[in-house]
Structures are given as structure tokens and as C-alpha cells.
Design an enzyme around this catalytic site. Structure first.
Site, PDB file in Angstrom:
ATOM      1  N   GLY A 135       0.831  -1.201   0.000  1.00 41.44           N
ATOM      2  CA  GLY A 135       0.000   0.000   0.000  1.00 41.44           C
ATOM      3  C   GLY A 135       0.864   1.248   0.000  1.00 41.44           C
ATOM      4  O   GLY A 135       2.068   1.195  -0.278  1.00 41.44           O
TER       5      GLY A 135
ATOM      6  N   GLY B 285       4.086   1.312   2.460  1.00 40.01           N
ATOM      7  CA  GLY B 285       5.126   0.370   2.053  1.00 40.01           C
ATOM      8  C   GLY B 285       5.820   0.829   0.784  1.00 40.01           C
ATOM      9  O   GLY B 285       7.055   0.821   0.679  1.00 40.01           O
TER      10      GLY B 285
ATOM     11  N   PHE C 289     -13.245  19.332   5.246  1.00 44.58           N
ATOM     12  CA  PHE C 289     -13.420  18.018   5.857  1.00 44.58           C
ATOM     13  C   PHE C 289     -13.711  18.201   7.336  1.00 44.58           C
ATOM     14  O   PHE C 289     -13.464  19.272   7.895  1.00 44.58           O
ATOM     15  CB  PHE C 289     -12.143  17.182   5.656  1.00 44.58           C
ATOM     16  CG  PHE C 289     -12.332  15.975   4.777  1.00 44.58           C
ATOM     17  CD1 PHE C 289     -12.995  16.072   3.569  1.00 44.58           C
ATOM     18  CD2 PHE C 289     -11.830  14.727   5.156  1.00 44.58           C
ATOM     19  CE1 PHE C 289     -13.166  14.957   2.759  1.00 44.58           C
ATOM     20  CE2 PHE C 289     -11.990  13.608   4.348  1.00 44.58           C
ATOM     21  CZ  PHE C 289     -12.658  13.722   3.154  1.00 44.58           C
TER      22      PHE C 289
ATOM     23  N   GLN D  27     -12.071   3.576  15.020  1.00 44.43           N
ATOM     24  CA  GLN D  27     -12.918   4.583  14.381  1.00 44.43           C
ATOM     25  C   GLN D  27     -14.099   3.943  13.664  1.00 44.43           C
ATOM     26  O   GLN D  27     -13.934   2.994  12.899  1.00 44.43           O
ATOM     27  CB  GLN D  27     -12.106   5.394  13.372  1.00 44.43           C
ATOM     28  CG  GLN D  27     -12.962   6.460  12.687  1.00 44.43           C
ATOM     29  CD  GLN D  27     -12.127   7.563  12.063  1.00 44.43           C
ATOM     30  OE1 GLN D  27     -11.582   7.395  10.975  1.00 44.43           O
ATOM     31  NE2 GLN D  27     -11.999   8.673  12.759  1.00 44.43           N
TER      32      GLN D  27
ATOM     33  N   HIS E 125     -16.826   4.929  10.984  1.00 48.50           N
ATOM     34  CA  HIS E 125     -17.114   5.986  10.004  1.00 48.50           C
ATOM     35  C   HIS E 125     -18.618   6.255  10.019  1.00 48.50           C
ATOM     36  O   HIS E 125     -19.414   5.316  10.030  1.00 48.50           O
ATOM     37  CB  HIS E 125     -16.673   5.555   8.604  1.00 48.50           C
ATOM     38  CG  HIS E 125     -16.556   6.698   7.650  1.00 48.50           C
ATOM     39  ND1 HIS E 125     -17.662   7.299   7.089  1.00 48.50           N
ATOM     40  CD2 HIS E 125     -15.480   7.363   7.177  1.00 48.50           C
ATOM     41  CE1 HIS E 125     -17.249   8.293   6.302  1.00 48.50           C
ATOM     42  NE2 HIS E 125     -15.935   8.346   6.342  1.00 48.50           N
TER      43      HIS E 125
ATOM     44  N   LEU F  17     -17.733   2.318   1.974  1.00 49.99           N
ATOM     45  CA  LEU F  17     -17.520   3.696   2.415  1.00 49.99           C
ATOM     46  C   LEU F  17     -18.209   4.708   1.505  1.00 49.99           C
ATOM     47  O   LEU F  17     -18.106   4.640   0.283  1.00 49.99           O
ATOM     48  CB  LEU F  17     -16.008   3.968   2.434  1.00 49.99           C
ATOM     49  CG  LEU F  17     -15.569   5.388   2.781  1.00 49.99           C
ATOM     50  CD1 LEU F  17     -15.933   5.726   4.215  1.00 49.99           C
ATOM     51  CD2 LEU F  17     -14.076   5.537   2.553  1.00 49.99           C
TER      52      LEU F  17
ATOM     53  N   GLU G 230     -16.388  11.048   3.444  1.00 49.45           N
ATOM     54  CA  GLU G 230     -16.685  12.283   4.167  1.00 49.45           C
ATOM     55  C   GLU G 230     -16.766  13.458   3.186  1.00 49.45           C
ATOM     56  O   GLU G 230     -17.407  14.475   3.467  1.00 49.45           O
ATOM     57  CB  GLU G 230     -15.560  12.519   5.183  1.00 49.45           C
ATOM     58  CG  GLU G 230     -15.801  13.645   6.143  1.00 49.45           C
ATOM     59  CD  GLU G 230     -14.869  13.562   7.344  1.00 49.45           C
ATOM     60  OE1 GLU G 230     -14.730  12.461   7.925  1.00 49.45           O
ATOM     61  OE2 GLU G 230     -14.274  14.583   7.705  1.00 49.45           O
TER      62      GLU G 230
ATOM     63  N   ARG H  40     -15.478  12.677  13.091  1.00 51.27           N
ATOM     64  CA  ARG H  40     -16.183  11.417  12.840  1.00 51.27           C
ATOM     65  C   ARG H  40     -16.771  10.769  14.089  1.00 51.27           C
ATOM     66  O   ARG H  40     -17.866  10.212  14.040  1.00 51.27           O
ATOM     67  CB  ARG H  40     -15.222  10.427  12.171  1.00 51.27           C
ATOM     68  CG  ARG H  40     -14.908  10.841  10.770  1.00 51.27           C
ATOM     69  CD  ARG H  40     -13.927   9.904  10.124  1.00 51.27           C
ATOM     70  NE  ARG H  40     -13.738  10.333   8.733  1.00 51.27           N
ATOM     71  CZ  ARG H  40     -12.852   9.807   7.913  1.00 51.27           C
ATOM     72  NH1 ARG H  40     -12.056   8.844   8.326  1.00 51.27           N
ATOM     73  NH2 ARG H  40     -12.749  10.249   6.679  1.00 51.27           N
TER      74      ARG H  40
ATOM     75  N   HIS I 249     -14.203   1.522  10.623  1.00 50.03           N
ATOM     76  CA  HIS I 249     -13.525   2.103   9.464  1.00 50.03           C
ATOM     77  C   HIS I 249     -12.010   2.123   9.594  1.00 50.03           C
ATOM     78  O   HIS I 249     -11.303   1.900   8.628  1.00 50.03           O
ATOM     79  CB  HIS I 249     -14.028   3.530   9.260  1.00 50.03           C
ATOM     80  CG  HIS I 249     -13.400   4.243   8.103  1.00 50.03           C
ATOM     81  ND1 HIS I 249     -13.490   3.769   6.812  1.00 50.03           N
ATOM     82  CD2 HIS I 249     -12.689   5.390   8.027  1.00 50.03           C
ATOM     83  CE1 HIS I 249     -12.849   4.599   6.001  1.00 50.03           C
ATOM     84  NE2 HIS I 249     -12.345   5.571   6.692  1.00 50.03           N
TER      85      HIS I 249
ATOM     86  N   GLU J 275      -1.566   2.454   8.806  1.00 49.46           N
ATOM     87  CA  GLU J 275      -2.632   2.057   9.721  1.00 49.46           C
ATOM     88  C   GLU J 275      -2.226   0.958  10.702  1.00 49.46           C
ATOM     89  O   GLU J 275      -2.763   0.872  11.800  1.00 49.46           O
ATOM     90  CB  GLU J 275      -3.881   1.625   8.935  1.00 49.46           C
ATOM     91  CG  GLU J 275      -5.117   1.519   9.818  1.00 49.46           C
ATOM     92  CD  GLU J 275      -6.395   1.240   9.039  1.00 49.46           C
ATOM     93  OE1 GLU J 275      -6.401   1.430   7.811  1.00 49.46           O
ATOM     94  OE2 GLU J 275      -7.380   0.840   9.673  1.00 49.46           O
TER      95      GLU J 275
ATOM     96  N   ARG K  29      -9.205   9.885  14.660  1.00 49.82           N
ATOM     97  CA  ARG K  29      -8.496  10.410  13.491  1.00 49.82           C
ATOM     98  C   ARG K  29      -9.405  11.354  12.705  1.00 49.82           C
ATOM     99  O   ARG K  29     -10.590  11.089  12.536  1.00 49.82           O
ATOM    100  CB  ARG K  29      -8.084   9.257  12.571  1.00 49.82           C
ATOM    101  CG  ARG K  29      -7.470   9.719  11.279  1.00 49.82           C
ATOM    102  CD  ARG K  29      -6.913   8.578  10.467  1.00 49.82           C
ATOM    103  NE  ARG K  29      -7.924   7.730   9.851  1.00 49.82           N
ATOM    104  CZ  ARG K  29      -8.640   8.072   8.782  1.00 49.82           C
ATOM    105  NH1 ARG K  29      -8.503   9.258   8.233  1.00 49.82           N
ATOM    106  NH2 ARG K  29      -9.513   7.222   8.273  1.00 49.82           N
TER     107      ARG K  29
ATOM    108  N   SER L 273      -5.323  10.071   7.206  1.00 46.19           N
ATOM    109  CA  SER L 273      -4.746   8.722   7.130  1.00 46.19           C
ATOM    110  C   SER L 273      -3.908   8.557   5.868  1.00 46.19           C
ATOM    111  O   SER L 273      -2.802   8.016   5.916  1.00 46.19           O
ATOM    112  CB  SER L 273      -5.820   7.645   7.196  1.00 46.19           C
ATOM    113  OG  SER L 273      -6.602   7.627   6.035  1.00 46.19           O
ATOM    114  N   LEU L 274      -4.407   9.058   4.727  1.00 42.22           N
ATOM    115  CA  LEU L 274      -3.560   9.025   3.531  1.00 42.22           C
ATOM    116  C   LEU L 274      -2.268   9.782   3.820  1.00 42.22           C
ATOM    117  O   LEU L 274      -1.173   9.359   3.451  1.00 42.22           O
ATOM    118  CB  LEU L 274      -4.287   9.657   2.340  1.00 42.22           C
ATOM    119  CG  LEU L 274      -5.406   8.816   1.716  1.00 42.22           C
ATOM    120  CD1 LEU L 274      -6.087   9.585   0.589  1.00 42.22           C
ATOM    121  CD2 LEU L 274      -4.862   7.497   1.171  1.00 42.22           C
TER     122      LEU L 274
END
Lengths: 247, 567
Positions: B12, B15, B117, B230, B232, B242, B245, B276, B344, B368, B379, B384-385
Site C-alpha cells: 500500500g 510500504g 473536511f 474509528q 465511520h 464507504l 466524508e 467522525r 472504518h 494504519e 483520526r 490517514s492518507l
């Protein structure tokens, strides 16, 4: 519409490590409800009925591209295909065509990724890196929209009749990826970088029968990419001749 | 045995970013149980936060304000030094991804577009329509291909080797051939993702079993803040896919069965764009108090986008529309989307510091699966990205520095011994006659959902703990249908189930012991935050009997003293 409480799933079984055993269809009877996807049925079969069944899956929301297969004769993602959409209560599942089967619905994707890598599938820049972003107009960003949407699921590759006849053909997904960069206002690859696909097994092999467009679960139009790449090649050739005349 | 200087597990964002940062200097191998572009990063939709100040309404934004929003969002459990680093780094990271080709959406002036957001004082979430994870992951994979990173796709990792306080590598399986191979490395980096599948209702991919977290725990590396889970606010009913948001960021409403925008009764100032944890509790309260809608798939609340108009939906939320049409037969241009909260994200994970380093020499983790902690108790969307790429990059830097200081020699004997124990485990799992793994997985998901969810109580948590312990006991008698090793996905699930149970144990025990409410951890019986007793990280370390032993660790506070968290 759900046609009955129980559906029959006929799944093509094969194990390349046991080549003496011919491929065969195995039937599973599964209780279904409205809203159930083919992927959730596959999961249930593996969990509750037959733990030996092999298939790929990950996101289950049609974005990761893992679960492409042939579903009642049509290539699609198992996760986004509703069981209730079929005319009958029998669903036939087969592995993606144009690939070697490794086990059941799992095919060897190696040739697909080789073609992907062949087109230099990354942004190439010559200019100095700016401090902030490289500006791109909304209009230029829109040009790459459909090709950016490609999820590399290989539905198009499986549907392509040319690959069936001509192993080693570039294929629709790699061409779409290349076009994504050619159309990107930020990309500065030299014109001759297109020469890698200017071959009989490159963009010229496509017979423009649009099967890839039909098969794409994300509304990408690889044939448009191929036609445009051909135009670019012709244009480059023309420029080269004109250029040499000038000299 | 395979040899690499550095081993990255997980294809991902985190990594790939680590591998890209290391491959020019060392012999790097990246092992991923799926093709990297199938990783769960692909499913992130809404965006990535960075104070670029591109939005006309965010001219006064700064990385310091991003830092404060994140600390407040974390309910003051986040480590402030790490959050400062992340928010400062955010700006560089987003530009770097853009330079590498990420197709961000644009503003009319050609700059990267930014949307509002939840929990953020300014519109600072950079996005690529509602496919931001897809765009970022493809860009980083393209970068990895350009740099020729050595990738082992569809290699499954079964164990992490840590002995005498040092990490020596992993035991991995080439799923195509079935062969189990010890892989020796001076440094190992885990970017293995969250544990969403521990819950019955989760937005996560099927591959998100938390196996990396469980593996690290089994190897003796401690976990941190596992009780912070979390939920969502908006997942599609039935499939729990999902609904970003970004739907609310673009102006979507949450509506109850009275036709009310009920968020006005909870957070009138922020409405649908509260953080959230708060929105999820509000939705669940509406449903619990009878103001939800009925559907054969469950009770729900409406996410209404219709007033945004066709053009905006097609331009900014095309993926959402596609999902709604494919999965529930609803076009959000014409009808509201039926949503419910669901698991989530895991704020907790492998205990690492701001350099992504764990206490075991040579073992690092990011994204994560790790807990730095930059998210604390809750969060913020769009962080997170950000975390995945920032800490992938910083881990690469830390590994280079550490190897510069001290060359590590992996212990091959320890790896071979670990391979033996993995083979013994597989031998046991493939003996016929035991319980099939799916019954345990299903019961685990149900109990976590019902008793370790949005609202928690001592008695339910205690019941959940008892159930998890019972399931761990039953796991000792699990067996799968076939002893074949190649592409035996049932066997893979059975191996991962053990790690899922470990994650669940740490989550539940941490939640039971934490007698306060903070961020996503909400105790009906202790409804207030209690800084006096609980402004601290929970550390779960494997004990001699395999069960977690809990201790606590101070939160790093730099400039922002804890205040009441009001929106």
C-alpha cells in the site's frame, strides 16, 4: 429479481499443479437474498461449503480490480455483479480468458503486468521541479479523467479477441495507461518514446472491435486511447519527415 | 533463504513510499499478499490534508493550524511532537506526489483543489475527485515501477522474527507455488494495514485482517492504544462500503425520519462536518431513539446529496454515484443514500515513535498498522492518507540513518527455527476433523460489533472479553479442508484468524480497562474524559501465556495543553 431461494453456481475448477485432471464444472447450491453479489456468494461457498475453492478478492467495492472473471458469459467484477440481475437461477463462473489458469478462478497475471511495465507507466518530466505544484488547468485535468479511472482489473485484456490470436500483443489496459500520460499536460516524454508501441504487436494490432470498452467496469475506453496513439505516431512520423526536409 | 538488506511488507501507500525512499541505497524487497494496486489504500476516497492555502477560504491556513486541529481531533491523546512533524511534512508530501504524477483535481487557477473536511478549521483536504487513494496508490506504484523496486506480489507473510530485541526478517509464502521461505533482512518495515475485518460491519477490504499487527504482537513487539477504533459515520447499508466524508465536505446533509438535519441538535456550529466520532455517535443515537429509517438490510439515516446538483455530483463524487448504482440501485442525483456507521479505521497499532521505529532493533512500522500516535483517540478525515506517505518517507530516512550508525546482522538460525514453528502450525491446521475457521471469524465479528462498538459499557466489554477468550480457545482446534499449500485461501484465513483474535483481545481488554470517554472510545458508564487518570497511551504486550499484559505510557505534549474538546 430473485428467481428462487436457491441458486446453482457452476464454477470451473482446475489446478495447474495437477494437470492430469481436466478442468471440470462443480455445482454449488446456495441460498440467496436480494442484494447479494457474486463475490459474497463465492465467499460463502469457500467459507461454508468448499474451502478448496480459489479466487481473488479484496476491496469488494469495485475499486481494487481483484475479482475479474467470466460471469454467465460476460466479463465483469464479481463484487459489483448482483446475483438478481440474471435471467436464470443458474450462474456460471469461469476464469478470465487470455490468461493461463493457475487454480480455479485465479489466473496468471504476469503477461498483463509485463505489458503495463513496457509502456513506461509513470510521469516523465524534463523541466526542473517547481517549488509548489506543477500547474494544470481544470480542462487539462479533465482530459485524463477516464484513463485515470482504470483499476487494472484486466477485464479488457480478457475480452480482447486480438490477444487470443496474437500472444504478446500490448493489450488495451497498457495502451490506456500510456495514453493517460500522453494526454497529461505535465508529461514531457520525448516523442520517440512512443516507438515502443509502434510495432505490429503494439497499437497497430488492435482491430478496433471495442470489446474492451464493453468489458470495462469503469467506463474507460481503451480503443480511444489506441486510436489516439496511432494518430500521434503518424503525426510524429510526419513531423520527422518535415523536419528532415528542412535540414 | 532469501536475503535483502531491507524488507518492506505491504504494497500500500506506506510500504511503497518506504521502498521508493530506500531502493537507491540498499537491496530492498517488497512483499505484498496482493498485487500492490489491490491494497486497501486504493479505497480511500475523500482526500489528503495539507495546508497548501489554495482554497480562497484557506488563505490563513498553516501547518500549525493543521497541527492544532489534529491534536484537538485526537482528544489530546495524539503525541504532539509527531503531529507537528506530520503536518509540516504534509505540504512537501502533497507536492512530491503531484510531481510524481498524482492527478489531483484542480482549482480554476491550476492549483491543487482543496475541500472542507470534518474537524478542520479550513478547507485543506486535497483530492482527486472521490478516488484520492486510487490516484495516490497508482502514482506511488508507478514510481516504484520507474525505480525498479523488487516486488514479491501475492506473497503472504506468516511470521515476524524478533529475537534478543532485534528483528531478523520474516517467514513468507509464495502463494503461487505454496513454498514457505525465510527472508532475512537487516531491517524490516511493516505497512500491513488495519484490522477492520475483526468487526462484522466494516468499510475495510477483505484483506484487512490486522495480521501484521498480530504478527508483531506475537513476536513480542508491543501494541498501543488498540481500544481506539474509528467508526465511520457514513457507510452504505448492507455492504458497508464507504461513502466518503467528501460527500458532506461538498455539502451533503444527514437527515432523519422526521426530515430533520439532526446534526443541528448535536453540533450546531459544525453540523455534518463535526469530527467522525461525534457524527457517528449522533447517527447511532438517532437510530437508537427511533428516528432512523427501516430497511430489510437494517436501520439507516439518509445522506442527501440531491441539492448539490447533477453537475457537482458527477464532477466531485463520481465514484460514490457509481457505487450507489452498482450496489444498492440508487442514483444519488435522484435519491438520498441509505447509510449507517461502521468500523472504518484503527487508531491503535504497533507501538512506534515519530521515526516509525519500534522498540525492537531493525523493526519499523507505518500507516494504519502502526500507532505513532498521530491520531490519538480519533483520526480526522484526510489524515490517514497523509500518515501513510509521511511515515513511509520518514521510516526510510530513519532506516538509512540507523544502518549508517550500526550495521545489523540478522540471525539465520532464529529464522530457520521460526520457519519450523510455522510449518508445525500449518501441519496442525491441516489435520482433518476440527472446527472450520469461518464460524470463529463470524462469531468474532458479531461480538466485536455488538459489544465493542460505538457505545461501550463495562458489562458488555467484560462479556466480549470472555467471548474472545473462548474463541481463542476454540481456535486451537481449527482445521481447514485441504492440506495443499498453493493458493489455499482457507488456510491463509486460518493463519490470519489467530492474529485477528490477538487484535480483538487487545482492543477489548484496553477498552474494558479505560474507564473514561475519549474520542472514539465512548463509555456510557464513564461518559467524561478524565485527564487526571487517563491522559496516557495503553500498551499491550504479549505475556507468557499469550494474553496481553497492559501498561501505560505518557502522551507527548509540546505546545497545546489539553482543553475541553468543543465544536
Amino acid at each position: 429479481m430473485i428467481r428462487s431461494n436457491y441458486y446453482t453456481f457452476k464454477i470451473l475448477r482446475y489446478d495447474a499443479k495437477d494437470p492430469l485432471r481436466e478442468p471440470y464444472f462443480q455445482s454449488y447450491h446456495v441460498k440467496v437474498v436480494s442484494g447479494l453479489t457474486v463475490l459474497s456468494v463465492l465467499n460463502r461457498i469457500r467459507d461454508e461449503i468448499d474451502g478448496t475453492l480459489a479466487f481473488r478478492a479484496s476491496c469488494r467495492s469495485a475499486i481494487c480490480g481483484s475479482c475479474a472473471m467470466v460471469i454467465n458469459g460476460k466479463i465483469d467484477l464479481a463484487c459489483r455483479t448482483q446475483v438478481a440481475t440474471f435471467e436464470s437461477d443458474t450462474v456460471i463462473l469461469e476464469p478470465l480468458p487470455n490468461f493461463e489458469v493457475m487454480r480455479d478462478l485465479v489466473v496468471d497475471m504476469t503477461p498483463f503486468w509485463e505489458m503495463y511495465e513496457q509502456v513506461q507507466p509513470y510521469l516523465i518530466r524534463e523541466s526542473a521541479v517547481p517549488e509548489k505544484e506543477i500547474y494544470q488547468s481544470e480542462k487539462d485535468r479533465k482530459k485524463i479523467d477516464q484513463f485515470v479511472n482504470c483499476i487494472l482489473c484486466a477485464c479488457c485484456y480478457g475480452a480482447c479477441p486480438v490477444i487470443a490470436d496474437e500472444p504478446g500483443y500490448l493489450g488495451p489496459a497498457a495502451a490506456a495507461k500510456l495514453e493517460r500520460f500522453i494526454l497529461d499536460s505535465r508529461d514531457e516524454r520525448p516523442a520517440d518514446s512512443l516507438e515502443s508501441v509502434n510495432t505490429p504487436k503494439g497499437v497497430w494490432a488492435c482491430r478496433t472491435v471495442f470489446r474492451c470498452i464493453d468489458a470495462c467496469p469503469k467506463d474507460v475506453r481503451p480503443t480511444d486511447a489506441i486510436v489516439n496513439l496511432r494518430k500521434n505516431l503518424v503525426k510524429n512520423r510526419f513531423n520527422m519527415i518535415l523536419g528532415s526536409k528542412k535540414k | 533463504m532469501l536475503y535483502h538488506d531491507i524488507l518492506v511488507v505491504g504494497g500500500g501507500l506506506t510500504g511503497l513510499r518506504a521502498a521508493v525512499g530506500l531502493c537507491d541505497h540498499y537491496n530492498v524487497g517488497l512483499v505484498s499478499k496482493v498485487y500492490p494496486v489491490r491494497s486497501h489504500s486504493i479505497a480511500a476516497q475523500g482526500g489528503i490534508n495539507a495546508a497548501l492555502t489554495n482554497n480562497p477560504e484557506s488563505k490563513d491556513d498553516s501547518w500549525e493550524k493543521h497541527t492544532f486541529d489534529t491534536i484537538k481531533g485526537s482528544d489530546y491523546l495524539g503525541d504532539q511532537n509527531a503531529i507537528e512533524i506530520m503536518c509540516k511534512e504534509a505540504i512537501k508530501i502533497v507536492y512530491e506526489m503531484e510531481h510524481w504524477g498524482c492527478p489531483f483535481s484542480r482549482f480554476p487557477d491550476g492549483t491543487i483543489a482543496q475541500r472542507p473536511f470534518g474537524g478542520a478549521g479550513y478547507p485543506r483536504t486535497c483530492y482527486s475527485a472521490d478516488l484520492t487513494g486510487h490516484s495516490l496508490l497508482n502514482t506511488l506504484y508507478e514510481r516504484a515501477v520507474a525505480k525498479g523496486v523488487k516486488i514479491y506480489p501475492e506473497w503472504f507473510v506468516a511470521a515476524l522474527c524478533v529475537e534478543d530485541g532485534q528483528c531478523h526478517g520474516i517467514i513468507a509464502q509464495d502463494t503461487h507455488t505454496g513454498a514457505y521461505v525465510p527472508v532475512s533482512a537487516k531491517c524490516t518495515f511493516f505497512g500491513t494495514g488495519g484490522y477492520g475485518r475483526v468487526y462484522q460491519h466494516s468499510t475495510n477490504a477483505l484483506i484487512n485482517t490486522g495480521s501484521g499487527i498480530g504478527m508483531a504482537y506475537k513476536a513480542g513487539v508491543p501494541l498501543k492504544d488498540m481500544e481506539f477504533v474509528q467508526f465511520h459515520p457514513t457507510s452504505l447499508i448492507g455492504t458497508n462500503i464507504l461513502m466518503t466524508e467528501g460527500c458532506r465536505g461538498e455539502g451533503g446533509y444527514l437527515i432523519n425520519n422526521k426530515g430533520e438535519r439532526f446534526m443541528k441538535n448535536y453540533v450546531p456550529h459544525f453540523m455534518e462536518l463535526a469530527p467522525r466520532d461525534i457524527v457517528s455517535r449522533s447517527i447511532q443515537t438517532e437510530i437508537n431513539e427511533g428516528r432512523g429509517f427501516e430497511h430489510p438490510l437494517g436501520k439507516y439515516i439518509q445522506l442527501d446529496l440531491r441539492h448539490l446538483g447533477k453537475e457537482k455530483i458527477l464532477d466531485r463524487l463520481p465514484g460514490i454515484r457509481h457505487i450507489c448504482i452498482d450496489f444498492i440501485g440508487i442514483d444519488p442525483i435522484l435519491e438520498p443514500i441509505p447509510i449507517m456507521p461502521s468500523q472504518h479505521y484503527s487508531m491503535g497499532g504497533i507501538d512506534v515513535n515519530e521515526r516509525a521505529a519500534s522498540e525492537a532493533k531493525g523493526f519499523y512500522a507505518g500507516g494504519e498498522c502502526s500507532c505513532v500516535s498521530v491520531h490519538g483517540a480519533n483520526r480526522l478525515g484526510g489524515n490517514s492518507l497523509l500518515e501513510t506517505i509521511v511515515f513511509g518517507k520518514l521510516a526510510a530516512k530513519a532506516i538509512l540513518e540507523d544502518l549508517e550508525k550500526q550495521d545489523l546482522k540478522p540471525n539465520e538460525k532464529a529464522l530457520l527455527a521460526l520457519k519450523d514453528s510455522v510449518m508445525k502450525k500449518i501441519h496442525r491446521l491441516t489435520q482433518p476433523g476440527g472446527e472450520r475457521p469461518y464460524t470463529i471469524t463470524t462469531e468474532l465479528g458479531e461480538v466485536m460489533n455488538d459489544k465493542v462498538g460505538i457505545f461501550r459499557t463495562k458489562s458488555e466489554l467484560a462479556e466480549a472479553l470472555e467471548k474472545v477468550i473462548e474463541l481463542k480457545d476454540r481456535y486451537k482446534n481449527v482445521s481447514v479442508s485441504s492440506a495443499v499449500l498453493h493458493m489455499n485461501y482457507e488456510l491463509q484465513s486460518a493463519i490470519e484468524l489467530e492474529f485477528m483474535l490477538d487484535c480483538a483481545h487487545a482492543i477489548t481488554l484496553g477498552a474494558l480497562l479505560r474507564e473514561e470517554s475519549r474520542g472514539a472510545h465512548y463509555r456510557l458508564d464513564f461518559a467524561k474524559r478524565d485527564d487526571e487518570s487517563w491522559l496516557k497511551h495503553t500498551i499491550a504486550r504479549i505475556g507468557p501465556d499469550g494474553d496481553p499484559v497492559i501498561s501505560y505510557k505518557d502522551v507527548v505534549i509540546t505546545r497545546y495543553q489539553p482543553m475541553e474538546r468543543k465544536y
